[in-house]
Design an enzyme around this catalytic site. Structure first.
Site, PDB file in Angstrom:
ATOM      1  N   ASP A   1       0.824  -1.208   0.000  1.00 30.83           N
ATOM      2  CA  ASP A   1       0.000   0.000   0.000  1.00 30.83           C
ATOM      3  C   ASP A   1       0.858   1.258   0.000  1.00 30.83           C
ATOM      4  O   ASP A   1       0.420   2.313  -0.453  1.00 30.83           O
ATOM      5  CB  ASP A   1      -0.896   0.037   1.249  1.00 30.83           C
ATOM      6  CG  ASP A   1      -1.884  -1.122   1.299  1.00 30.83           C
ATOM      7  OD1 ASP A   1      -1.928  -1.913   0.347  1.00 30.83           O
ATOM      8  OD2 ASP A   1      -2.604  -1.224   2.313  1.00 30.83           O
TER       9      ASP A   1
ATOM     10  N   ASP B   1      -2.176   6.033  -2.825  1.00 26.36           N
ATOM     11  CA  ASP B   1      -1.589   4.861  -2.169  1.00 26.36           C
ATOM     12  C   ASP B   1      -0.897   4.052  -3.262  1.00 26.36           C
ATOM     13  O   ASP B   1      -1.413   3.954  -4.393  1.00 26.36           O
ATOM     14  CB  ASP B   1      -2.674   3.983  -1.528  1.00 26.36           C
ATOM     15  CG  ASP B   1      -3.185   4.521  -0.189  1.00 26.36           C
ATOM     16  OD1 ASP B   1      -2.815   5.641   0.205  1.00 26.36           O
ATOM     17  OD2 ASP B   1      -3.965   3.787   0.456  1.00 26.36           O
TER      18      ASP B   1
ATOM     19  N   HIS C   1      -7.260   0.379  -3.842  1.00 25.10           N
ATOM     20  CA  HIS C   1      -6.204  -0.551  -4.221  1.00 25.10           C
ATOM     21  C   HIS C   1      -6.696  -1.463  -5.349  1.00 25.10           C
ATOM     22  O   HIS C   1      -7.760  -2.055  -5.265  1.00 25.10           O
ATOM     23  CB  HIS C   1      -5.693  -1.350  -3.021  1.00 25.10           C
ATOM     24  CG  HIS C   1      -5.282  -0.424  -1.898  1.00 25.10           C
ATOM     25  ND1 HIS C   1      -5.146  -0.830  -0.614  1.00 25.10           N
ATOM     26  CD2 HIS C   1      -4.978   0.910  -1.916  1.00 25.10           C
ATOM     27  CE1 HIS C   1      -4.774   0.207   0.144  1.00 25.10           C
ATOM     28  NE2 HIS C   1      -4.667   1.266  -0.623  1.00 25.10           N
TER      29      HIS C   1
ATOM     30  N   ASP D   1      -5.468  -4.234  -6.499  1.00 27.75           N
ATOM     31  CA  ASP D   1      -5.044  -5.641  -6.555  1.00 27.75           C
ATOM     32  C   ASP D   1      -6.074  -6.661  -6.061  1.00 27.75           C
ATOM     33  O   ASP D   1      -5.737  -7.826  -5.853  1.00 27.75           O
ATOM     34  CB  ASP D   1      -3.668  -5.824  -5.881  1.00 27.75           C
ATOM     35  CG  ASP D   1      -3.572  -5.228  -4.497  1.00 27.75           C
ATOM     36  OD1 ASP D   1      -4.549  -4.625  -4.030  1.00 27.75           O
ATOM     37  OD2 ASP D   1      -2.496  -5.364  -3.878  1.00 27.75           O
TER      38      ASP D   1
ATOM     39  N   CYS E   1      -0.962  -7.751  -1.269  1.00 28.71           N
ATOM     40  CA  CYS E   1      -0.901  -6.579  -0.374  1.00 28.71           C
ATOM     41  C   CYS E   1       0.221  -6.708   0.654  1.00 28.71           C
ATOM     42  O   CYS E   1       0.849  -5.706   1.016  1.00 28.71           O
ATOM     43  CB  CYS E   1      -2.209  -6.430   0.390  1.00 28.71           C
ATOM     44  SG  CYS E   1      -3.668  -6.183  -0.616  1.00 28.71           S
TER      45      CYS E   1
END
Ligand code: DAV
Length: 372
Positions: free
Chosen positions: A106, A192, A243, A245, A351
């Site tokens: 992150d 981020d 995020h 992912d 992550c």
């Protein structure tokens, strides 16, 4: 060369795996409204340090991942202990405690030989670069080719946030889904690192609750003179994007694992389709959103947060059998580890890692962008 990583799939040689040491519950703040899952509305979210047993369970699984990676010849590094229970006070805000170092992805990103520390978007994560600084200095001292960049820190004062975002009813979110306005305004540079996905010369960056258009402009102006192309991407059906992912996960040249509930905006998909990339939907996760751990703020799609060890080997959470079967059918060697006790710290396998070295160099996977 120590620091060298250009994409999400080349053979992994050195990686940082996160740690739950000293982790705290994420505080309520203008950029985050954590809630207890399946609890009556208004149930208080815990504050302060996570219970020791929860930290030990997560650390055991993180150590399991580290051991698996080491067994494959990959060098594994860990963050430095940090006091996340300490409050943060800057001229612009105060927050009662910080968060954790479980998800280096992150905060930190390697782009070629460059390490970038993201601005971050939440107060509790303002100093989350600290557990990685010792490593950054070590790499920077050891490798004269390393470029180290810290992105401009936003103020994170009240004016940076749009708090009414949290109150919008679902219908309102639906109506606004093509405006891509979330809880952070566009006035300051905010991103981020985990909203970025690396494809050699090309980087895609998701507009989200944690990355705004000004943040993407900063990345563009910083990276394009260095030979990269930065493409903003959008997933309009994700009303709480944070995020990339768990939404759009490249696995090898020509193949992206996609989220069937969060299709890529048609105009963004063109880049992939015009260059013969295949977008393959992940199967439904084995746990519904209701079955995720009670303090986990992420969705069931942590299922697709896999870590590639190479274009042919992927690490997948142990219980995600349908995804493992799909990956096997796509000719991947699939390794598994238990990782569910890490979920309440905000992520799964991708992550919880930050790649420092993958073999290979900067390739162009989107020839239509350069072809006359
Ligand atoms: O789908 O809930 C979680 C990403 C965590 N770093 C999701 C995104």
């Amino acid at each position: 060369m120590i620091v060298n990583s250009w994409n999400e799939w080349d053979p992994l040689r050195e990686v940082v795996v996160g740690s739950a040491d000293n982790a705290c519950f994420e505080p309520i703040e203008p950029g985050n409204r954590p809630t207890v899952r399946n609890a009556p509305a208004g149930s208080p979210f815990p504050t302060g340090p996570k219970p020791r047993a929860a930290i030990e369970r997560a650390n055991e699984e993180l150590a399991g991942l580290a051991a698996l990676l080491e067994s494959r010849g990959i060098t594994v590094r860990r963050p430095t202990p940090h006091d996340f229970a300490a409050p943060v006070r800057t001229p612009d805000f105060e927050v009662a405690n910080q968060y954790c170092a479980v998800c280096p992805r992150d905060v930190m990103i390697t782009i070629g030989h460059e390490i970038i520390e993201a601005t971050m978007s939440r107060r509790a994560r303002y100093f989350e670069f600290r557990p990685y600084r010792e490593l950054v200095y070590e790499y920077w001292n050891a490798d004269p080719d390393v470029v180290w960049t810290t992105a401009p820190k936003p103020s994170m004062d009240d004016g940076m946030y749009r708090e009414e975002f949290w109150e919008w009813p679902l219908a309102e979110r639906h109506r606004r889904m093509h405006s891509f306005e979330f809880c952070v305004s566009q006035d300051q540079v905010v991103f981020d690192a985990a909203d970025i996905s690396r494809f050699g010369r090309d980087l895609i960056v998701q507009e989200s609750m944690t990355t705004n258009r000004t943040g993407i402009s900063w990345l563009k102006r910083h990276l394009e003179p260095r030979g990269f192309r930065v493409h903003p991407v959008h997933f309009p059906l994700d009303h709480f994007p944070s995020h990339i992912d768990c939404t759009f996960v490249p696995l090898r040249p020509g193949l992206v694992l996609t989220n069937p509930e969060r299709p890529l905006l048609d105009r963004d998909a063109r880049l992939f389709l015009d260059n013969d990339w295949q977008l393959v939907d992940a199967p439904q996760p084995t746990s519904g959103n209701d079955e995720m751990p009670e303090y986990c703020q992420s969705s069931k799609w942590l299922s697709m947060n896999v870590l590639s060890l190479s274009p042919t080997t992927v690490v997948c959470e142990e219980q995600e059998k349908p995804l493992q079967d799909l990956l096997s059918k796509l000719d991947f060697e699939v390794l598994t580890v238990p990782f569910r006790n890490v979920f309440e710290y905000g992520g799964s396998l991708h992550c919880a890692t930050w790649d420092i070295h993958r073999e290979g160099g900067q390739e162009d996977y989107f020839p239509t962008l350069t072809r006359p």
